[in-house]
Design an enzyme around this catalytic site. Structure first.
Site, mmCIF file in Angstrom:
data_model
loop_
_atom_site.group_PDB
_atom_site.id
_atom_site.type_symbol
_atom_site.label_atom_id
_atom_site.label_comp_id
_atom_site.label_asym_id
_atom_site.label_seq_id
_atom_site.Cartn_x
_atom_site.Cartn_y
_atom_site.Cartn_z
ATOM 1 N N TYR A 54 0.925 -1.157 0.103
ATOM 2 C CA TYR A 54 -0.024 -0.049 -0.215
ATOM 3 C C TYR A 54 0.935 1.153 -0.080
ATOM 4 O O TYR A 54 1.397 1.659 0.884
ATOM 5 C CB TYR A 54 -0.948 -0.018 1.249
ATOM 6 C CG TYR A 54 -1.961 -0.995 1.314
ATOM 7 C CD1 TYR A 54 -2.101 -1.972 0.028
ATOM 8 C CD2 TYR A 54 -2.792 -1.214 2.301
ATOM 9 C CE1 TYR A 54 -3.282 -2.934 0.072
ATOM 10 C CE2 TYR A 54 -3.893 -2.171 2.382
ATOM 11 C CZ TYR A 54 -4.025 -2.934 1.205
ATOM 12 O OH TYR A 54 -4.771 -4.263 1.286
HETATM 13 N N1 LIG Z 1 -6.358 -8.017 0.975
HETATM 14 C C1 LIG Z 1 -6.686 -7.316 -0.269
HETATM 15 O O1 LIG Z 1 -6.533 -7.926 -1.217
HETATM 16 C C2 LIG Z 1 -7.644 -6.089 -0.352
HETATM 17 C C3 LIG Z 1 -7.924 -5.727 -1.191
HETATM 18 C C4 LIG Z 1 -8.750 -4.497 -1.474
HETATM 19 C C5 LIG Z 1 -8.845 -3.819 0.042
HETATM 20 N N2 LIG Z 1 -8.225 -4.250 1.042
HETATM 21 C C6 LIG Z 1 -8.451 -3.640 2.101
HETATM 22 O O2 LIG Z 1 -9.778 -3.288 2.684
HETATM 23 C C7 LIG Z 1 -9.897 -1.807 2.854
HETATM 24 C C8 LIG Z 1 -11.381 -1.415 2.414
HETATM 25 O O3 LIG Z 1 -11.526 -1.844 1.032
HETATM 26 P P1 LIG Z 1 -11.702 -0.658 -0.255
HETATM 27 O O4 LIG Z 1 -11.275 0.361 0.329
HETATM 28 O O5 LIG Z 1 -11.304 -1.321 -1.304
HETATM 29 O O6 LIG Z 1 -13.242 -0.581 -0.462
HETATM 30 P P2 LIG Z 1 -14.606 -0.125 0.400
HETATM 31 O O7 LIG Z 1 -14.261 -0.077 1.633
HETATM 32 O O8 LIG Z 1 -15.890 -1.062 0.014
HETATM 33 O O9 LIG Z 1 -14.986 1.301 -0.330
HETATM 34 C C9 LIG Z 1 -14.234 2.507 0.138
HETATM 35 C C10 LIG Z 1 -14.769 3.641 -0.480
HETATM 36 O O10 LIG Z 1 -16.193 3.780 -0.094
HETATM 37 C C11 LIG Z 1 -16.268 5.162 -0.191
HETATM 38 N N3 LIG Z 1 -16.876 5.581 1.212
HETATM 39 C C12 LIG Z 1 -16.505 4.970 2.487
HETATM 40 N N4 LIG Z 1 -17.086 5.380 3.430
HETATM 41 C C13 LIG Z 1 -18.099 6.044 2.810
HETATM 42 C C14 LIG Z 1 -19.229 6.795 3.402
HETATM 43 N N5 LIG Z 1 -19.331 6.903 4.827
HETATM 44 N N6 LIG Z 1 -19.849 7.775 2.684
HETATM 45 C C15 LIG Z 1 -19.586 7.677 1.242
HETATM 46 N N7 LIG Z 1 -18.658 7.101 0.639
HETATM 47 C C16 LIG Z 1 -18.064 6.295 1.393
HETATM 48 C C17 LIG Z 1 -15.191 6.011 -0.361
HETATM 49 O O11 LIG Z 1 -14.977 6.378 -1.842
HETATM 50 P P3 LIG Z 1 -14.662 7.927 -2.478
HETATM 51 O O12 LIG Z 1 -13.176 7.358 -2.247
HETATM 52 O O13 LIG Z 1 -15.177 7.644 -3.815
HETATM 53 O O14 LIG Z 1 -14.924 8.689 -1.425
HETATM 54 C C18 LIG Z 1 -14.012 4.896 -0.153
HETATM 55 O O15 LIG Z 1 -12.848 5.312 -0.920
HETATM 56 C C19 LIG Z 1 -8.884 -1.207 2.138
HETATM 57 O O16 LIG Z 1 -8.576 -0.039 2.753
HETATM 58 C C20 LIG Z 1 -7.767 -2.188 2.345
HETATM 59 O O17 LIG Z 1 -7.076 -2.250 3.816
HETATM 60 C C21 LIG Z 1 -7.811 -5.498 1.021
#
Ligand SMILES: NC(=O)c1ccc[n+]([C@@H]2O[C@H](COP(=O)([O-])OP(=O)(O)OC[C@H]3O[C@@H](n4cnc5c(N)ncnc54)[C@H](OP(=O)(O)O)[C@@H]3O)[C@@H](O)[C@H]2O)c1
Length: 295
Positions: A54
């Site tokens: 990351y």
């Molecule tokens: N192990 C793996 O392969 C893997 C892969 C992916 C992710 N991860 C982990 O999982 C974590 C979370 O997953 P993710 O970030 O991919 O997806 P997510 O949590 O499903 O979506 C995050 C996005 O949703 C929006 N958001 C979040 N809270 C919000 C709210 N209250 N109101 C409005 N919009 C909101 C934001 O978008 P905007 O940016 O458009 O505002 C944010 O960037 C990552 O940070 C990482 O640590 C791990």
């Protein structure tokens, strides 16, 4: 690799996703990120997910560095700070490029546990078969497998993910649900009618494929949210909690982090969960699943 013990829930910082292309991170966000971190720790959130990957290019390692600094500089009670668990992931070269030498990685996990570098270990993007295998392997070596982190949300609950959940229950391993908001689509804030609401880059491409069939599910989430005085994001995260998972939503700023905290302290009813599952089953184009997930 996961360092965790007794976690409740997790809310992520944008830095945890690190890279500029996907998430638009820039260093001038750091002061707000630190405020978000302090607010979350003070609110009882004690699990923070990151990875060696990351932060790419000249930002390599940025996410881990920031979390380390924020933890060191946390201004609140030392007891609260000491309860924080940083869960980081690594995939060592050259083995991250090929599945053939996975056993060496497993032995590496055993070694870091035996050296006392971690409290427990975990894996990410493991499918049900591989999870059973490593579970048995680590068990024989006396190493606790604490968690498996996979994509898991209302839009990632196909047969593979359900089999991962069943394997977790069987092994007594926590399922950490990443992308519980389906990269943000389950917040309901993006609209194809308003292209300026869509993110750029690869995320925008995924959204254009999935959003056209999402309206009925988002409508139902909206009805439930309205009835309960919650938001769609809170309903989506709460759904994951109701499955027995530990969701790790990514929050980009203070407002999102505060909103996501509102997913805690209440539960959807069984009937609401059933209705959400049925509506999710009818979504014609599910989220693209992580190509790195094994069998
Ligand atoms: N192990 C793996 O392969 C893997 C892969 C992916 C992710 N991860 C982990 O999982 C974590 C979370 O997953 P993710 O970030 O991919 O997806 P997510 O949590 O499903 O979506 C995050 C996005 O949703 C929006 N958001 C979040 N809270 C919000 C709210 N209250 N109101 C409005 N919009 C909101 C934001 O978008 P905007 O940016 O458009 O505002 C944010 O960037 C990552 O940070 C990482 O640590 C791990």
């Amino acid at each position: 690799m996961v360092r965790c013990r007794g976690y409740a829930a997790a809310v992520l910082l944008p830095t945890a996703r690190g890279n500029k292309l996907l998430w638009g991170y820039s260093e001038d966000m750091d002061p707000e990120l630190q405020e978000v971190f302090n607010m979350l720790v003070s609110s009882g959130i004690n699990l923070y997910d990151t990875a060696d990957s990351y932060g790419t290019g000249k930002l390599e390692g940025r996410s881990e560095q920031l979390l380390g600094r924020f933890l060191d500089e946390y201004p609140g009670s030392p007891a609260v700070r000491d309860d924080v668990r940083i869960a980081t992931k690594l995939a060592a070269y050259p083995w991250r490029l090929t599945p053939k030498q996975e056993r060496l990685m497993w032995d590496g996990l055993v070694a870091i546990y035996e050296e006392g570098l971690v409290d427990a270990v975990g894996v990410s993007n493991y499918g049900p078969k591989q999870l059973q295998k490593i579970g048995q392997y680590l068990d024989k070596r006396g190493v606790p497998l604490a968690a498996v982190q996979v994509q898991y949300s209302l839009l990632s609950r196909g047969s593979d993910q359900m089999a991962v959940k069943a394997a977790c229950d069987d092994l007594g391993v926590a399922l950490i649900a990443y992308s519980p908001l389906a990269l943000g689509m389950l917040t309901g804030k993006y609209s194809l009618d308003d292209p300026s609401s869509l993110p750029g880059g690869p995320r925008g491409l995924v959204f254009r494929q999935v959003l056209p069939g999402l309206a009925p599910l988002l409508d139902l989430m909206g009805q439930i949210a309205k009835r309960r005085g919650k938001t769609l994001s809170q309903v989506a995260i709460n759904w994951a909690i109701c499955q027995g998972a530990v969701p790790i939503p990514g929050a980009k700023d203070m407002a999102q982090a505060k909103e996501n905290l509102g997913a805690l302290g209440w539960r959807l009813s069984d009937g609401e969960v059933r209705a959400l599952n049925e509506a999710a089953d009818r979504v014609p184009k599910a989220m693209v699943q992580n190509v790195f997930q094994t069998q």
